[in-house]
Design a protein around this motif. Structure first.
Motif, short mmCIF file in Angstrom:
data_model
loop_
_atom_site.label_atom_id
_atom_site.label_comp_id
_atom_site.label_asym_id
_atom_site.label_seq_id
_atom_site.Cartn_x
_atom_site.Cartn_y
_atom_site.Cartn_z
N VAL A 180 0.88 -0.71 -0.07
CA VAL A 180 0.05 -0.18 -0.05
C VAL A 180 0.62 0.55 0.18
O VAL A 180 0.64 1.95 -0.85
CB VAL A 180 -1.13 0.02 1.02
N SER B 263 7.09 -1.26 4.05
CA SER B 263 6.94 -1.19 3.01
C SER B 263 5.63 -2.09 3.74
O SER B 263 5.75 -2.93 3.99
CB SER B 263 6.73 -1.19 1.30
N THR B 264 4.75 -2.14 3.15
CA THR B 264 3.61 -3.12 3.85
C THR B 264 2.03 -3.66 2.92
O THR B 264 1.59 -2.59 2.31
CB THR B 264 2.66 -2.79 5.45
N GLY C 235 0.05 -7.66 5.98
CA GLY C 235 1.38 -7.76 6.35
C GLY C 235 0.84 -6.62 7.62
O GLY C 235 1.43 -6.26 8.79
N THR C 236 -0.14 -5.88 7.66
CA THR C 236 -0.71 -4.55 8.66
C THR C 236 -1.41 -5.84 9.50
O THR C 236 -1.19 -5.27 11.05
CB THR C 236 -1.46 -3.33 8.09
N MET D 142 1.06 -7.88 11.45
CA MET D 142 1.75 -6.65 12.56
C MET D 142 0.82 -6.95 13.93
O MET D 142 1.30 -6.54 15.14
CB MET D 142 1.64 -5.74 12.36
N MET D 143 -0.26 -6.10 13.31
CA MET D 143 -1.41 -5.76 14.85
C MET D 143 -1.57 -6.93 15.57
O MET D 143 -1.06 -7.09 16.56
CB MET D 143 -2.83 -5.87 14.13
N ALA E 240 -9.77 -6.43 11.11
CA ALA E 240 -9.08 -6.06 10.10
C ALA E 240 -9.51 -6.77 9.06
O ALA E 240 -9.72 -6.74 7.84
CB ALA E 240 -7.69 -5.25 10.34
#
Ligand code: ZN
Ligand code: ZN
Lengths: 205, 223
Positions: B89, B100-101, B105-106, B109-110, B122
């Motif tokens: 993104v 980058s993610t 990935g987001t 990571m959360m 999410a």
């Protein structure tokens, strides 16, 4: 105004597929076309909505008081709350985006609490006051509610992006979990409210 | 079509000319979900919308697209959605380092950072629900083109109804914009193809969120 209501005609509309059928005698009938449960009104709508709304409001307090995000850069630790994030965006970035985040994180949830609370109280008192406007308010609140998730996604993206070890790092803090929960609960609250109850007055119009 | 158990038949099955058109084509009763007022439905002219006489809620709207058009739209959205999920993104630069993610990935990571609840919300609202919505809508529309009901039609339509409020891709796009502006104060920020794909997806989703799912019941019948 003389438009008849389904209740008076003894008919019922399926909320999933829209089929109109004769109101069933029993309370646990299913729609003949799609199989969804048929309810004249959502069950325990008022009590359930109050419960969800109060729970959401209680969670909204830690969501605002607790920091939602930690920035660590060269050993400096900086914890951000929703409000301090908005202020920072205003100063360093773009005031117009700060307004958008403020609206999504503060104005929308607060409006939702106020509007749903007012709708619940006025419906319980069988109020005839501003019915059309109240109906419109409910639809507006239902429509904008999920935009409050904005700040949750911002924290998630920054956490995933800012990964430069000792130089710079972002971590989520418990505030963001409370905030996410608040948004989900307010969404459930507005869904469990049955706006038809507002119009169920003894001698209609 | 089986005869309804409790009286009042729904609108008559549409003739072949009308099959696949997704706006109301025969008179039938329409009950306003917001206030329980009963209306007589009628065919809508282009651009026409039908509103409740008591509470002013939108009851029905003319749809320009037929099932073919909507299927094309859904398939386009599906492709764009896959692109949006594969490409990063945003990329951040700090000195010589880059980071980058992607959406996943987001989410991962959360989860790793102790916000599992956020990760689950999410994953559901940005990945599983939108993906399922597009797949199910595509499946149902594929059969609706010939006026038929897809296998599993009823349960799919019910699921679509309940998923409706829980897809949040458009909020994620706005979130990415806010993140970019926030990060710009400290890093070199470079938007990646993923964000543009999300932007397009946002437009497509807005278009097909206007689709009246219920009309699919009226233009199809059991094969
Ligand atoms: Zn039904
Ligand atoms: Zn109405």
């Amino acid at each position: 105004m003389t438009a008849p209501r389904a209740q008076e005609l003894g008919i019922i509309g399926c909320h999933v597929c829209g089929l109109v059928c004769r109101a069933p005698a029993s309370d646990d009938a299913a729609c003949p076309r799609c199989g969804a449960a048929l309810h004249r009104r959502r069950r325990n709508s008022i009590a359930r909505t109050w419960a969800l709304l109060v729970a959401a409001f209680i969670l909204y307090i830690p969501a605002n008081v607790l920091p939602i995000m930690r920035t660590v850069s060269l050993g400096d630790v900086d914890d951000n709350t929703i409000i301090s994030g908005v202020v920072e965006l205003w100063i360093k970035g773009s005031p117009s985006l700060a307004v958008i985040v403020f609206t999504a994180s503060i104005v929308v949830p607060m409006t939702k609490f106020l509007v749903l609370g007012t709708l619940l109280a006025s419906t319980q008192r069988h109020s005839r006051w501003a019915l059309r406007q109240r109906a419109r308010l409910y639809r507006a609140v239902e429509f904008i509610g999920y935009w409050s998730m904005l700040d949750v996604f911002v924290v998630a993206l920054l956490t995933a992006l800012v990964r430069f070890g000792f130089l710079s790092q972002v971590e989520p803090l418990p505030g963001v979990v409370f905030f996410g929960l608040t948004v989900v609960l307010t969404m459930f609250a507005s869904m469990s409210f049955d706006p038809r109850l507002m119009w169920d007055l003894s001698d209609d119009d | 079509m089986s005869t309804p158990e409790h009286g009042l038949a729904p609108a008559d099955p549409t003739d072949s000319a009308a099959a696949g058109r997704l706006h109301a084509s025969s008179p039938r009763l329409v009950i306003c979900e917001h206030c329980d007022t009963v209306h007589r439905g009628h065919a809508l002219a282009p651009g026409e919308a039908m509103r409740c006489v008591r509470c002013d809620a939108l009851l029905a709207r003319y749809h320009v697209l037929n099932a073919d058009g909507m299927l094309a739209l859904v398939l386009t959205a599906l492709i764009v959605f896959l692109i949006a999920n594969v490409w990063p993104v945003v990329t951040l630069g700090l000195g010589s380092q880059q980071s980058s993610t992607t959406l996943w990935g987001t989410i991962v990571m959360m989860w790793e950072q102790g916000a599992q609840l956020v990760a689950v919300v999410a994953a559901a609202t940005l990945f599983f629900f939108p993906l399922n919505k597009m797949l199910m809508l595509g499946w149902v529309l594929f059969f609706a083109r010939e006026g038929r009901r897809a296998p599993g039609f009823a349960s799919i339509m019910k699921t679509l109804y309940y998923l409706q409020p829980w897809t949040m891709s458009e909020v994620f796009v706005l979130g990415a914009i806010v993140s970019i502006v926030k990060a710009r104060a400290y890093f070199d920020v470079q938007p990646d193809p993923g964000i543009w794909a999300y932007g397009v997806l946002m437009l497509l989703i807005t278009v097909f969120s206007g689709i009246d799912l219920r009309s699919l019941w009226d233009v199809t019948e059991d094969a």
